[in-house]
Design a protein around this motif. Structure first.
Motif, mmCIF file in Angstrom:
data_model
loop_
_atom_site.group_PDB
_atom_site.id
_atom_site.type_symbol
_atom_site.label_atom_id
_atom_site.label_comp_id
_atom_site.label_asym_id
_atom_site.label_seq_id
_atom_site.Cartn_x
_atom_site.Cartn_y
_atom_site.Cartn_z
ATOM 1 N N ASP A 80 -57.046 -27.556 -30.271
ATOM 2 C CA ASP A 80 -58.157 -28.008 -29.452
ATOM 3 C C ASP A 80 -57.672 -28.082 -28.006
ATOM 4 O OD1 ASP A 80 -60.270 -29.176 -28.181
ATOM 5 O OD2 ASP A 80 -60.443 -30.899 -29.531
ATOM 6 N N PRO A 81 -57.950 -27.063 -27.192
ATOM 7 C CA PRO A 81 -57.458 -27.020 -25.812
ATOM 8 C C PRO A 81 -57.887 -28.212 -24.966
ATOM 9 C CG PRO A 81 -58.316 -24.874 -26.484
ATOM 10 C CD PRO A 81 -58.686 -25.843 -27.562
ATOM 11 N N ARG A 82 -58.896 -28.957 -25.432
ATOM 12 C CA ARG A 82 -59.331 -30.127 -24.672
ATOM 13 C C ARG A 82 -58.331 -31.271 -24.799
ATOM 14 N NH1 ARG A 82 -65.015 -30.894 -27.500
ATOM 15 N NH2 ARG A 82 -63.571 -30.540 -29.239
ATOM 16 N N GLN A 83 -57.473 -31.204 -25.826
ATOM 17 C CA GLN A 83 -56.474 -32.237 -26.042
ATOM 18 C C GLN A 83 -55.122 -31.788 -25.488
ATOM 19 O OE1 GLN A 83 -56.285 -33.759 -30.031
ATOM 20 N NE2 GLN A 83 -58.475 -33.537 -30.364
ATOM 21 N N LYS A 84 -54.303 -32.771 -25.150
ATOM 22 C CA LYS A 84 -52.982 -32.485 -24.609
ATOM 23 C C LYS A 84 -51.901 -32.929 -25.595
ATOM 24 C CE LYS A 84 -54.484 -31.043 -20.573
ATOM 25 N NZ LYS A 84 -54.306 -29.646 -20.120
ATOM 26 N N LEU A 116 -43.853 -32.128 -30.975
ATOM 27 C CA LEU A 116 -45.040 -32.257 -30.143
ATOM 28 C C LEU A 116 -45.739 -33.557 -30.504
ATOM 29 C CD1 LEU A 116 -46.534 -28.641 -30.152
ATOM 30 C CD2 LEU A 116 -45.664 -29.887 -28.180
ATOM 31 N N GLY A 117 -45.821 -34.453 -29.538
ATOM 32 C CA GLY A 117 -46.413 -35.756 -29.780
ATOM 33 C C GLY A 117 -47.817 -35.873 -29.213
ATOM 34 N N VAL A 118 -48.504 -36.897 -29.631
ATOM 35 C CA VAL A 118 -49.856 -37.153 -29.165
ATOM 36 C C VAL A 118 -49.803 -37.684 -27.734
ATOM 37 C CG1 VAL A 118 -49.927 -39.532 -30.038
ATOM 38 C CG2 VAL A 118 -52.057 -38.256 -29.750
#
Length: 256
Positions: A56-60, A88-90
């Protein structure tokens, strides 16, 4: 001017050390990782800028790097006593609010954990992203323990998590981690043996949750849908460990 230059150099060095991690399709395959270790996470740090999520490109996502002191190699081959691994973390955003399954990185170093590791190019990475596939180890250190390579990895996980080790151990955390330590596969006899020993030799903080798990194993399947029951062995273990269990009207069980 000197300060601005220092920041520029520091940032460039940080980005240069950032591996090009691609977000994993799923965390379901974490257990199939070629390397499984017990290690103490001594350091966890941000590496490089935020990157867009592949799903989801909207999320980082935030690339993070951990430094781990390796205590046991349960699967695979690893010669180093200290390793560096990535994940890869939230990204929590400015408000630090998060809803969902437990994310990776919600630990406070030093943290002893079972880690599922896989190579990724010339680096090592945790075999999951964003959501936590690691397992906390509250039973102390087990230096010198060697897993039997002829048995499924679940045997080694049970040995580590359901056996008191060495060093400082918080009995409340040890007991509280018992239920989460039970495998989803059929090792009933082996697990019951471990639980019986804990229930027979440990303080009430560990004995009570061990007895509760034995009680579940001793019941009809409707009481333990997530576990394969062994009624005879479970009841025998309950008696041998002198567990006393009571079921409340709401169906909850309390043992001592």
């Amino acid at each position: 001017m000197p300060f601005a230059l220092a920041v520029l150099v520091s940032t460039s060095a940080l980005v240069a050390k950032t591996p090009n991690l691609v977000e994993l399709e799923s965390n379901r395959d974490a257990r199939s990782a070629p390397i499984v270790i017990v290690g103490v996470i001594a350091k966890d740090e941000r590496v490089g800028p935020l990157v867009p999520s592949q799903k989801d490109p909207r999320q980082k996502r935030q690339i993070r790097r951990i430094r781990v002191r390796v205590e046991n190699v349960l699967k695979g081959s690893l010669d180093q006593k200290v390793i560096t691994a990535y994940y890869l973390g939230v990204y929590l955003g400015h408000h630090g609010i998060y809803n969902g399954s437990r994310p990776l990185g919600f630990w406070r170093p030093p943290s002893r954990r079972i880690l599922f590791i896989r190579p990724d190019g010339d680096v090592l990475r945790i075999a999951c992203d964003v959501f936590d596939c690691t397992r906390p180890v509250a039973s102390g250190s087990h230096l010198g323990y060697v897993a039997d390579p002829s048995k499924p990895i679940d045997y080694a996980l049970v040995d580590i998590q359901l056996t008191r080790g060495q060093g400082e151990i918080n009995d409340l955390k040890f007991g509280g981690n018992i239920a989460a330590s039970l495998p989803g596969t059929s090792l009933d006899g082996y697990v019951i043996e471990k639980l019986q020993r804990l229930a027979s030799t440990e303080s009430i903080l560990v004995k009570a949750p061990a007895c509760e798990m034995l009680w579940i194993y001793a019941q009809e399947p409707r009481y333990g849908p997530r576990h394969i029951t062994d009624e005879a062995a479970g009841n025998e273990a309950l008696k041998s460990a002198q567990c006393t269990c009571k079921v409340s009207p709401d169906g909850n069980v309390a043992c001592k």
